[in-house]
Design an enzyme around this catalytic site. Sequence first.
Site, PDB file in Angstrom:
ATOM      1  N   HIS A  76       0.847  -1.188   0.000  1.00 27.14           N
ATOM      2  CA  HIS A  76       0.000   0.000   0.000  1.00 27.14           C
ATOM      3  C   HIS A  76       0.882   1.238   0.000  1.00 27.14           C
ATOM      4  O   HIS A  76       1.799   1.364   0.823  1.00 27.14           O
ATOM      5  CB  HIS A  76      -0.911  -0.007   1.228  1.00 27.14           C
ATOM      6  CG  HIS A  76      -1.800   1.193   1.325  1.00 27.14           C
ATOM      7  ND1 HIS A  76      -2.965   1.315   0.597  1.00 27.14           N
ATOM      8  CD2 HIS A  76      -1.679   2.344   2.036  1.00 27.14           C
ATOM      9  CE1 HIS A  76      -3.533   2.471   0.866  1.00 27.14           C
ATOM     10  NE2 HIS A  76      -2.761   3.121   1.742  1.00 27.14           N
ATOM     11  N   SER A  77       0.629   2.165  -0.905  1.00 24.62           N
ATOM     12  CA  SER A  77       1.343   3.433  -1.009  1.00 24.62           C
ATOM     13  C   SER A  77       2.840   3.178  -1.228  1.00 24.62           C
ATOM     14  O   SER A  77       3.228   2.620  -2.245  1.00 24.62           O
ATOM     15  CB  SER A  77       1.065   4.296   0.224  1.00 24.62           C
ATOM     16  OG  SER A  77       1.435   5.634   0.007  1.00 24.62           O
ATOM     17  N   LEU A  78       3.712   3.520  -0.287  1.00 29.59           N
ATOM     18  CA  LEU A  78       5.138   3.179  -0.426  1.00 29.59           C
ATOM     19  C   LEU A  78       5.296   1.687  -0.676  1.00 29.59           C
ATOM     20  O   LEU A  78       6.109   1.264  -1.505  1.00 29.59           O
ATOM     21  CB  LEU A  78       5.907   3.579   0.832  1.00 29.59           C
ATOM     22  CG  LEU A  78       7.316   2.987   0.989  1.00 29.59           C
ATOM     23  CD1 LEU A  78       8.240   3.494  -0.109  1.00 29.59           C
ATOM     24  CD2 LEU A  78       7.886   3.290   2.378  1.00 29.59           C
ATOM     25  N   ALA A  80       3.478  -0.230  -2.278  1.00 33.77           N
ATOM     26  CA  ALA A  80       3.132  -0.596  -3.655  1.00 33.77           C
ATOM     27  C   ALA A  80       4.349  -0.541  -4.567  1.00 33.77           C
ATOM     28  O   ALA A  80       4.574  -1.457  -5.367  1.00 33.77           O
ATOM     29  CB  ALA A  80       2.029   0.324  -4.187  1.00 33.77           C
ATOM     30  N   SER A 104      -1.863  -0.886  -3.967  1.00 37.21           N
ATOM     31  CA  SER A 104      -2.973  -0.193  -3.326  1.00 37.21           C
ATOM     32  C   SER A 104      -2.589   1.242  -2.999  1.00 37.21           C
ATOM     33  O   SER A 104      -1.471   1.511  -2.571  1.00 37.21           O
ATOM     34  CB  SER A 104      -3.348  -0.941  -2.036  1.00 37.21           C
ATOM     35  OG  SER A 104      -4.306  -0.245  -1.280  1.00 37.21           O
TER      36      SER A 104
END
Length: 231
Positions: A76-78, A80, A104
């Site tokens: 998720h975010s970083l 990803a 994500s």
Amino acid sequence: MTHALVCLPFAGGGAGFYRAWKDLPDHAPRIVPLQLPGREERFIDEPFHDVLEAADALAPQIAGLAGDGPVALFGHSLGAVLAYELARRLEHDPNVALSHLFVSGSPGPWTGRTRRATGLPDSEFVARVQEFAGYEHDALADPDMRELLLPILRADVEMHENYKPVSDEPLRTGITSLRATGDRLVTREQAEEWRSATTGAFRLVEPDGGHMYLIDSPLPLIDAVAAALPS
């Protein structure tokens, strides 16, 4: 055979976030949190400052953590972009049966952030990060905890904001991109950019919630995994 879902943390997060997922439904994969240095049981280790160096260091660990069965990656975010760079390496690892990449809360890997937090004074940095995330982390409100967490969070944010892929060659591995309908940090169009990152199957999933929808429930991710992977 049940898939192993190797989970990469978001900025400032650790493996404990995923370890807390209990009583998951029968169709859930086997959750395998990947711990990064600088947090929780690896608190004394120097955190990563570069996504590519992190992926080089983490990739050899996956086979031992995930076992002999099929492996999917989630971030998720970083997390990803870390998962994406890991996927690039694991596609060439004969010891890992990589089956899918789940990303994500993230634009495609070639889209950098226009607003940055790196280099800001502490109070402004925290405010900017919380603005990005769309929620306030309770620990950052405690002065002692904030002092402990800020170096890790700064390293993670620097790593994320300075990230540039070394290649525009798409993966062979299929990708599912998750982006919550109320995400004010990542647009639907940006979440769709991951389509260009693979020659395999692509799907966009839009659960309810904001950028940090996973804090409310892991079920949107679990359902997306079940839909993408063979049982």
